[in-house]
Design an enzyme around this catalytic site. Structure first.
Site, PDB file in Angstrom:
ATOM      1  N   HIS A 193       6.382  45.235  42.502  1.00  0.00           N
ATOM      2  CA  HIS A 193       7.736  44.415  42.203  1.00  0.00           C
ATOM      3  C   HIS A 193       8.278  43.930  43.408  1.00  0.00           C
ATOM      4  O   HIS A 193       8.835  44.326  44.739  1.00  0.00           O
ATOM      5  CB  HIS A 193       9.039  45.195  41.658  1.00  0.00           C
ATOM      6  CG  HIS A 193      10.168  44.495  41.673  1.00  0.00           C
ATOM      7  ND1 HIS A 193      10.374  43.533  40.504  1.00  0.00           N
ATOM      8  CD2 HIS A 193      11.462  44.763  42.309  1.00  0.00           C
ATOM      9  CE1 HIS A 193      11.442  43.108  40.089  1.00  0.00           C
ATOM     10  NE2 HIS A 193      12.499  43.415  41.305  1.00  0.00           N
ATOM     11  N   PHE A 194       8.552  41.945  43.206  1.00  0.00           N
ATOM     12  CA  PHE A 194       8.999  41.253  44.014  1.00  0.00           C
ATOM     13  C   PHE A 194      10.639  41.322  43.628  1.00  0.00           C
ATOM     14  O   PHE A 194      10.961  40.537  42.383  1.00  0.00           O
ATOM     15  CB  PHE A 194       8.448  39.741  43.967  1.00  0.00           C
ATOM     16  CG  PHE A 194       8.926  38.775  44.942  1.00  0.00           C
ATOM     17  CD1 PHE A 194       7.882  38.408  46.214  1.00  0.00           C
ATOM     18  CD2 PHE A 194       9.975  38.090  44.609  1.00  0.00           C
ATOM     19  CE1 PHE A 194       8.006  38.047  46.774  1.00  0.00           C
ATOM     20  CE2 PHE A 194      10.557  37.226  45.635  1.00  0.00           C
ATOM     21  CZ  PHE A 194       9.365  37.117  47.114  1.00  0.00           C
TER      22      PHE A 194
ATOM     23  N   LYS B  40       7.727  30.373  33.191  1.00  0.00           N
ATOM     24  CA  LYS B  40       8.316  31.035  34.606  1.00  0.00           C
ATOM     25  C   LYS B  40       9.291  30.599  35.729  1.00  0.00           C
ATOM     26  O   LYS B  40       8.736  29.307  35.455  1.00  0.00           O
ATOM     27  CB  LYS B  40       7.575  32.220  34.784  1.00  0.00           C
ATOM     28  CG  LYS B  40       7.921  33.257  35.883  1.00  0.00           C
ATOM     29  CD  LYS B  40       7.763  34.263  36.664  1.00  0.00           C
ATOM     30  CE  LYS B  40       8.350  35.700  37.912  1.00  0.00           C
ATOM     31  NZ  LYS B  40       7.418  35.779  38.332  1.00  0.00           N
TER      32      LYS B  40
ATOM     33  N   ASN C  15       9.261  31.605  40.592  1.00  0.00           N
ATOM     34  CA  ASN C  15       7.969  32.748  41.338  1.00  0.00           C
ATOM     35  C   ASN C  15       7.551  33.067  42.484  1.00  0.00           C
ATOM     36  O   ASN C  15       7.600  31.228  43.505  1.00  0.00           O
ATOM     37  CB  ASN C  15       7.212  32.784  40.399  1.00  0.00           C
ATOM     38  CG  ASN C  15       6.288  33.256  40.639  1.00  0.00           C
ATOM     39  OD1 ASN C  15       6.042  34.954  40.535  1.00  0.00           O
ATOM     40  ND2 ASN C  15       4.506  33.513  41.756  1.00  0.00           N
ATOM     41  N   THR C  16       7.970  33.538  43.814  1.00  0.00           N
ATOM     42  CA  THR C  16       7.225  33.476  45.047  1.00  0.00           C
ATOM     43  C   THR C  16       6.071  33.674  45.298  1.00  0.00           C
ATOM     44  O   THR C  16       5.281  34.931  44.904  1.00  0.00           O
ATOM     45  CB  THR C  16       8.507  34.012  46.025  1.00  0.00           C
ATOM     46  OG1 THR C  16       9.814  33.423  45.919  1.00  0.00           O
ATOM     47  CG2 THR C  16       7.648  33.560  47.403  1.00  0.00           C
TER      48      THR C  16
ATOM     49  N   HIS D 233       2.501  36.710  42.680  1.00  0.00           N
ATOM     50  CA  HIS D 233       2.453  37.066  44.266  1.00  0.00           C
ATOM     51  C   HIS D 233       2.395  37.182  45.426  1.00  0.00           C
ATOM     52  O   HIS D 233       2.802  36.412  46.546  1.00  0.00           O
ATOM     53  CB  HIS D 233       3.934  37.944  44.536  1.00  0.00           C
ATOM     54  CG  HIS D 233       4.814  37.949  43.585  1.00  0.00           C
ATOM     55  ND1 HIS D 233       5.469  36.794  43.187  1.00  0.00           N
ATOM     56  CD2 HIS D 233       4.666  38.912  42.395  1.00  0.00           C
ATOM     57  CE1 HIS D 233       5.856  37.167  42.025  1.00  0.00           C
ATOM     58  NE2 HIS D 233       6.303  38.700  41.598  1.00  0.00           N
TER      59      HIS D 233
ATOM     60  N   ARG E 107      -0.518  43.584  38.709  1.00  0.00           N
ATOM     61  CA  ARG E 107       0.493  42.029  38.643  1.00  0.00           C
ATOM     62  C   ARG E 107       1.118  41.305  39.658  1.00  0.00           C
ATOM     63  O   ARG E 107       1.244  40.850  39.593  1.00  0.00           O
ATOM     64  CB  ARG E 107       1.597  42.778  37.167  1.00  0.00           C
ATOM     65  CG  ARG E 107       2.218  42.065  37.041  1.00  0.00           C
ATOM     66  CD  ARG E 107       3.285  42.112  35.618  1.00  0.00           C
ATOM     67  NE  ARG E 107       4.584  42.583  35.956  1.00  0.00           N
ATOM     68  CZ  ARG E 107       5.882  42.768  35.909  1.00  0.00           C
ATOM     69  NH1 ARG E 107       6.326  42.349  34.408  1.00  0.00           N
ATOM     70  NH2 ARG E 107       7.153  43.259  36.069  1.00  0.00           N
TER      71      ARG E 107
END
Ligand SMILES: *[C@@H]1O[C@H](CO)[C@@H](O)[C@H](O)[C@H]1NC(C)=O
Length: 145
Positions: A142-143, A66, A69-70, A38, A33
């Site tokens: 996770h970001f 969303k 987001n990066t 990302h 994910r």
């Protein structure tokens, strides 16, 4: 009953040997994910239409847009190497975060778009990011920011 138990144990053993059941199944799903949401090594920095296209293509506009987001424009090995730097605190208080400086495009929803036609403002920059990593070898899951 005992036979059934033995059979399921054997099946589990077989699947494990085949690599189909991994103890880190959830972790790997988080990693996949993370990649989807990302990581885009092919771009160097995007404009608004990049965000509009990529947020859709990477499936972040399905039910709702969303909001933020990066996308990181580095190859996955460089990103994974961030996982071996000093641990720092994540926003949730856990200590499995790491920071690095990378090229990114930040996508921010304009505030008046509706899924699936989400509209974004982009901001390309070279900046410090913080990611959470898990596993051995450690992989980004996770970001954080
Ligand atoms: C960002 O991209 C530029 C241009 O492709 C490259 O020269 C630079 O090394 C990159 N910076 C980082 C931190 O990766």
């Amino acid at each position: 009953m005992a036979l059934q138990k033995t059979l399921s144990l054997l099946l589990l053993l077989l699947l494990t040997l085949l690599g189909l059941v991994q103890p880190s199944y959830g972790q790997n799903r988080m990693y996949q994910r993370f990649l989807r949401q990302h990581v885009d090594p092919l771009a160097t920095g995007g404009d608004d239409s990049y965000c509009n296209l990529m947020m859709h293509r990477r499936k972040m506009t399905g039910f709702h847009c969303k909001q933020f987001n990066t996308f990181i424009h580095e190859d996955i090995w460089s990103i994974r190497s961030i996982c071996s730097t000093t641990n720092i605190q994540c926003k949730n208080g856990k200590m499995n975060c790491h920071e690095g400086v990378v090229n990114v495009t930040d996508c921010k929803e304009t505030g008046n778009s509706r899924a699936p036609n989400c509209r974004y403002r982009s901001m390309a920059s070279t900046r410090r990011i913080v990611i959470a990593c898990e596993g051995n070898p450690p992989m980004p899951v996770h970001f954080d920011r």
